[in-house]
Design a protein around this motif. Sequence first.
Motif, PDB file in Angstrom:
ATOM      1  N   ALA A   1       1.015  -1.111  -0.057  1.00 13.13           N
ATOM      2  CA  ALA A   1       0.243   0.030  -0.389  1.00 13.13           C
ATOM      3  C   ALA A   1       0.900   1.697   0.475  1.00 13.13           C
ATOM      4  CB  ALA A   1      -1.140  -0.039   1.309  1.00 13.13           C
ATOM      5  N   ASP A   2       2.060   1.478   0.608  1.00 11.98           N
ATOM      6  CA  ASP A   2       2.702   2.489   1.306  1.00 11.98           C
ATOM      7  C   ASP A   2       4.840   1.679   0.592  1.00 11.98           C
ATOM      8  OD1 ASP A   2       2.504   1.199   2.924  1.00 11.98           O
ATOM      9  OD2 ASP A   2       2.899   3.110   4.110  1.00 11.98           O
ATOM     10  N   GLY A   3       5.286   2.395  -0.386  1.00 11.52           N
ATOM     11  CA  GLY A   3       6.536   1.928  -0.129  1.00 11.52           C
ATOM     12  C   GLY A   3       7.600   2.799  -0.654  1.00 11.52           C
ATOM     13  N   GLU A   4       8.911   3.285  -0.400  1.00  9.37           N
ATOM     14  CA  GLU A   4       9.459   3.640  -0.594  1.00  9.37           C
ATOM     15  C   GLU A   4      10.247   4.185  -1.363  1.00  9.37           C
ATOM     16  OE1 GLU A   4      10.871   5.931   2.218  1.00  9.37           O
ATOM     17  OE2 GLU A   4       9.037   4.944   3.675  1.00  9.37           O
ATOM     18  N   PRO A   5      10.845   4.810  -2.362  1.00  7.08           N
ATOM     19  CA  PRO A   5      11.257   4.641  -3.443  1.00  7.08           C
ATOM     20  C   PRO A   5      12.742   4.286  -3.313  1.00  7.08           C
ATOM     21  CG  PRO A   5      11.312   7.317  -2.851  1.00  7.08           C
ATOM     22  CD  PRO A   5      10.306   6.384  -1.332  1.00  7.08           C
ATOM     23  N   GLY A   6      13.046   3.052  -4.391  1.00  7.26           N
ATOM     24  CA  GLY A   6      14.271   2.588  -4.529  1.00  7.26           C
ATOM     25  C   GLY A   6      14.494   1.075  -3.650  1.00  7.26           C
ATOM     26  N   SER A   7      12.332   0.459  -3.165  1.00  9.03           N
ATOM     27  CA  SER A   7      12.343  -0.061  -2.330  1.00  9.03           C
ATOM     28  C   SER A   7      11.855  -1.796  -3.185  1.00  9.03           C
ATOM     29  CB  SER A   7      11.172  -0.221  -0.952  1.00  9.03           C
ATOM     30  OG  SER A   7      10.229  -0.293  -1.793  1.00  9.03           O
ATOM     31  N   SER A   8      11.991  -2.823  -2.659  1.00 12.40           N
ATOM     32  CA  SER A   8      11.804  -3.813  -3.296  1.00 12.40           C
ATOM     33  C   SER A   8      10.792  -4.814  -2.213  1.00 12.40           C
ATOM     34  CB  SER A   8      13.096  -4.931  -3.241  1.00 12.40           C
ATOM     35  OG  SER A   8      13.726  -4.155  -4.677  1.00 12.40           O
ATOM     36  N   TRP A   9       9.685  -5.765  -2.917  1.00 10.30           N
ATOM     37  CA  TRP A   9       8.877  -6.816  -2.222  1.00 10.30           C
ATOM     38  C   TRP A   9       8.882  -7.671  -3.142  1.00 10.30           C
ATOM     39  CZ3 TRP A   9       7.217  -4.032   2.275  1.00 10.30           C
ATOM     40  CH2 TRP A   9       7.395  -2.993   2.114  1.00 10.30           C
ATOM     41  N   LEU A  10       8.888  -8.627  -2.075  1.00  9.64           N
ATOM     42  CA  LEU A  10       8.488  -9.904  -2.725  1.00  9.64           C
ATOM     43  C   LEU A  10       6.921 -10.377  -1.788  1.00  9.64           C
ATOM     44  CD1 LEU A  10       9.346 -12.150  -4.863  1.00  9.64           C
ATOM     45  CD2 LEU A  10      10.974 -12.787  -2.989  1.00  9.64           C
ATOM     46  N   GLY A  11       6.520 -11.744  -2.900  1.00  3.52           N
ATOM     47  CA  GLY A  11       5.360 -12.200  -2.047  1.00  3.52           C
ATOM     48  C   GLY A  11       3.596 -11.587  -1.757  1.00  3.52           C
ATOM     49  N   ARG A  12       2.740 -12.271  -1.685  1.00  3.69           N
ATOM     50  CA  ARG A  12       1.808 -12.670  -1.249  1.00  3.69           C
ATOM     51  C   ARG A  12       1.007 -12.990  -0.132  1.00  3.69           C
ATOM     52  NH1 ARG A  12      -1.108 -14.379  -7.007  1.00  3.69           N
ATOM     53  NH2 ARG A  12      -0.112 -12.476  -8.323  1.00  3.69           N
ATOM     54  N   PRO A  13       1.100 -11.938   1.485  1.00  2.00           N
ATOM     55  CA  PRO A  13       1.574 -10.263   0.998  1.00  2.00           C
ATOM     56  C   PRO A  13       2.621  -9.803   0.760  1.00  2.00           C
ATOM     57  CG  PRO A  13       0.967 -11.009   3.566  1.00  2.00           C
ATOM     58  CD  PRO A  13       1.283 -12.796   1.978  1.00  2.00           C
ATOM     59  N   ALA A  14       2.849  -8.842   0.324  1.00  2.00           N
ATOM     60  CA  ALA A  14       3.864  -8.447   0.215  1.00  2.00           C
ATOM     61  C   ALA A  14       5.358  -7.929   1.285  1.00  2.00           C
ATOM     62  CB  ALA A  14       4.131  -6.713  -1.056  1.00  2.00           C
ATOM     63  N   MET A  15       6.482  -8.370   1.371  1.00  2.00           N
ATOM     64  CA  MET A  15       7.138  -8.355   2.978  1.00  2.00           C
ATOM     65  C   MET A  15       8.254  -7.701   1.786  1.00  2.00           C
ATOM     66  SD  MET A  15       7.069 -12.214   4.028  1.00  2.00           S
ATOM     67  CE  MET A  15       7.826 -12.705   2.731  1.00  2.00           C
ATOM     68  N   PRO A  16       9.082  -6.930   2.471  1.00  2.00           N
ATOM     69  CA  PRO A  16      10.020  -6.044   2.280  1.00  2.00           C
ATOM     70  C   PRO A  16      11.838  -7.369   1.332  1.00  2.00           C
ATOM     71  CG  PRO A  16       9.899  -5.445   4.280  1.00  2.00           C
ATOM     72  CD  PRO A  16       9.125  -6.510   4.511  1.00  2.00           C
ATOM     73  N   LEU A  17      11.997  -6.765   0.516  1.00  2.00           N
ATOM     74  CA  LEU A  17      13.079  -7.696   0.242  1.00  2.00           C
ATOM     75  C   LEU A  17      14.573  -6.738   0.192  1.00  2.00           C
ATOM     76  CD1 LEU A  17      13.972 -10.019  -1.479  1.00  2.00           C
ATOM     77  CD2 LEU A  17      14.051  -9.127  -3.423  1.00  2.00           C
ATOM     78  N   PRO A  18      15.675  -7.171   1.391  1.00  2.00           N
ATOM     79  CA  PRO A  18      16.436  -6.330   1.142  1.00  2.00           C
ATOM     80  C   PRO A  18      17.415  -6.424  -0.208  1.00  2.00           C
ATOM     81  CG  PRO A  18      16.911  -8.564   2.534  1.00  2.00           C
ATOM     82  CD  PRO A  18      15.407  -8.445   2.031  1.00  2.00           C
ATOM     83  N   ARG A  19      17.870  -5.277  -0.595  1.00  2.00           N
ATOM     84  CA  ARG A  19      18.856  -5.482  -1.603  1.00  2.00           C
ATOM     85  C   ARG A  19      19.353  -4.068  -1.415  1.00  2.00           C
ATOM     86  NH1 ARG A  19      16.630  -3.172  -6.802  1.00  2.00           N
ATOM     87  NH2 ARG A  19      15.174  -1.502  -5.992  1.00  2.00           N
ATOM     88  N   VAL A  20      20.596  -4.265  -2.025  1.00  2.00           N
ATOM     89  CA  VAL A  20      21.551  -3.177  -1.986  1.00  2.00           C
ATOM     90  C   VAL A  20      21.265  -2.443  -3.773  1.00  2.00           C
ATOM     91  CG1 VAL A  20      23.955  -2.388  -2.253  1.00  2.00           C
ATOM     92  CG2 VAL A  20      23.237  -3.433  -0.219  1.00  2.00           C
ATOM     93  N   ALA A  21      21.508  -1.103  -3.846  1.00  2.00           N
ATOM     94  CA  ALA A  21      21.325  -0.426  -4.986  1.00  2.00           C
ATOM     95  C   ALA A  21      22.328  -0.327  -5.517  1.00  2.00           C
ATOM     96  CB  ALA A  21      20.015   0.672  -5.038  1.00  2.00           C
ATOM     97  N   THR A  22      23.435  -0.564  -6.555  1.00  2.00           N
ATOM     98  CA  THR A  22      24.148  -0.786  -6.961  1.00  2.00           C
ATOM     99  C   THR A  22      23.902  -0.044  -8.110  1.00  2.00           C
ATOM    100  OG1 THR A  22      23.626  -2.752  -8.909  1.00  2.00           O
ATOM    101  CG2 THR A  22      24.653  -2.783  -6.278  1.00  2.00           C
ATOM    102  N   GLN A  23      24.347   1.287  -8.520  1.00  2.00           N
ATOM    103  CA  GLN A  23      24.486   2.098  -9.848  1.00  2.00           C
ATOM    104  C   GLN A  23      25.218   1.506 -11.415  1.00  2.00           C
ATOM    105  OE1 GLN A  23      23.969   4.937 -10.086  1.00  2.00           O
ATOM    106  NE2 GLN A  23      23.660   5.385  -8.147  1.00  2.00           N
ATOM    107  N   ALA A  24      24.613   1.161 -12.188  1.00  2.00           N
ATOM    108  CA  ALA A  24      24.427   0.820 -13.163  1.00  2.00           C
ATOM    109  C   ALA A  24      24.320   2.192 -14.574  1.00  2.00           C
ATOM    110  CB  ALA A  24      23.676  -0.441 -13.929  1.00  2.00           C
TER     111      ALA A  24
END
Length: 178
Positions: free
Chosen positions: A71-94
């Motif tokens: 329903a609400d998320g932070e910019p750059g976040s990742s979500w997985l599953g039903r219901p959505a759970m935060p997926l930890p990831r390190v954003a890399t510059q590409a």
Amino acid sequence: MLPLPSLLHVEDGAFLADDTLVAPFELRGGWLRLGTVRIGRRAFVGNSGIVDPGHDVPDHSLVGVLSNAPADGEPGSSWLGRPAMPLPRVATQADPARTFAPPRRLVRARAAVELCRVLPLMCGLALAEACSSPSRTPSPRAASVSPHWSAPRCCWPRASWRCSSPLSRSGCWSAASR
């Protein structure tokens, strides 16, 4: 899915994978619920991902395969599953030129890959068309010389053909020529 353009906003660079359900409406229990849906800039919604009415996928966010958008998320976040759970990831510059503005060399390489996917389908359709086209009708003289003259040219006999063996074309004849 029936999109409602006034309630659906997909920003530049967003990627909606195959079979995503981005619905600004929901029918449940006899009620119709409407809400705006926004897919942020360079956001990704994976295969069979769902974004419900009133939910936003923030910029640079990821909703995984077979997952619901939160329903609400932070910019750059990742979500997985039903219901959505935060997926930890390190954003890399590409290099954005590789994904959002690729050079012609990469575009040609991708076109070659897609051609390899489509070409066998087209060849199969052409072969099926060639096998299903009606055969020429024999002249009376040709039918008397060779009873197998009007045999089908493909390996699957038609319903109007009689065959001594379903795996052999040599024993086939047209029901019309008998």
